[in-house]
Design a protein around this motif. Sequence first.
Motif, PDB file in Angstrom:
ATOM      1  N   SER A   1       0.394   5.129   2.305  1.00 49.03           N
ATOM      2  CA  SER A   1      -0.718   4.495   3.024  1.00 49.03           C
ATOM      3  C   SER A   1      -1.606   5.467   3.798  1.00 49.03           C
ATOM      4  CB  SER A   1      -0.151   3.434   3.982  1.00 49.03           C
ATOM      5  OG  SER A   1      -1.185   2.658   4.523  1.00 49.03           O
TER       6      SER A   1
ATOM      7  N   ALA B   1      -4.687  -0.513   3.075  1.00 53.88           N
ATOM      8  CA  ALA B   1      -4.034  -1.687   3.654  1.00 53.88           C
ATOM      9  C   ALA B   1      -5.038  -2.556   4.398  1.00 53.88           C
ATOM     10  CB  ALA B   1      -2.913  -1.243   4.594  1.00 53.88           C
TER      11      ALA B   1
ATOM     12  N   ASP C   1       0.873  -1.173   0.000  1.00 51.93           N
ATOM     13  CA  ASP C   1       0.000   0.000   0.000  1.00 51.93           C
ATOM     14  C   ASP C   1       0.911   1.224   0.000  1.00 51.93           C
ATOM     15  OD1 ASP C   1      -1.952   1.921   0.349  1.00 51.93           O
ATOM     16  OD2 ASP C   1      -2.255   1.486   2.480  1.00 51.93           O
TER      17      ASP C   1
END
Length: 214
Positions: free
Chosen positions: A86, A92, A83
């Motif tokens: 993030s 995620a 990811d």
Amino acid sequence: MTVRAVPSAFVRAHTQVRRPSSVPEVRLHVADDVVALWEAMEAAEGGAGEAPPFWAAAWPGGQALARYVLDTPEAVAGRAVLDLGSGSGLVALAARLAGARSVLASDVDPFSRTAVGVNAGLNGVGGISVTGDVLGRDPAGTDVVLAGDVCYDREMTERVLPFLDRARARGCQVYVGDPGRPYLPHDRLEPVAAYDIPETEGPGLRRTTVWRLP
């Protein structure tokens, strides 16, 4: 240079728990007052002028990517996922909920890296590890790259695209969530889904597309 870890208590103390409008399966610590949070971040770091708290909001590109992987779990199920950028960890979390074997959440902001762990705990989701900047690294060991809202300016786009190209050349599936920013090279991408995501700042909806790097 050693980066001081951000205490989990800071994230909890300066945010509220909300469900993103387009991904109600997930709860996140977000900020209702971004200015107050930014000031608290600067105070915590001795007035060092930290970056804005991008980690404390569920941005449209991230919501679209999270919605996509939850609705299309075969995109990530059983795979090692990165990811990229993030932020809150929303993407995620969605990847793990959709069956990803493992997720590496990457963000340059130490506040984000703490927030990812806090939000994972809030949702009872394991199997997510966090790291800093990966754009200079080899994407070996990754099966899928999910990148939400990473092309927000020209400089960042110029850093991100070569990494995504390297990942694709290694056989990774690459998906990008973006709400129509001008820096994204749309002619190089294929749309796989589109959603109307409520604006993060203010009323209205933002048409947000999930793109695949072919």
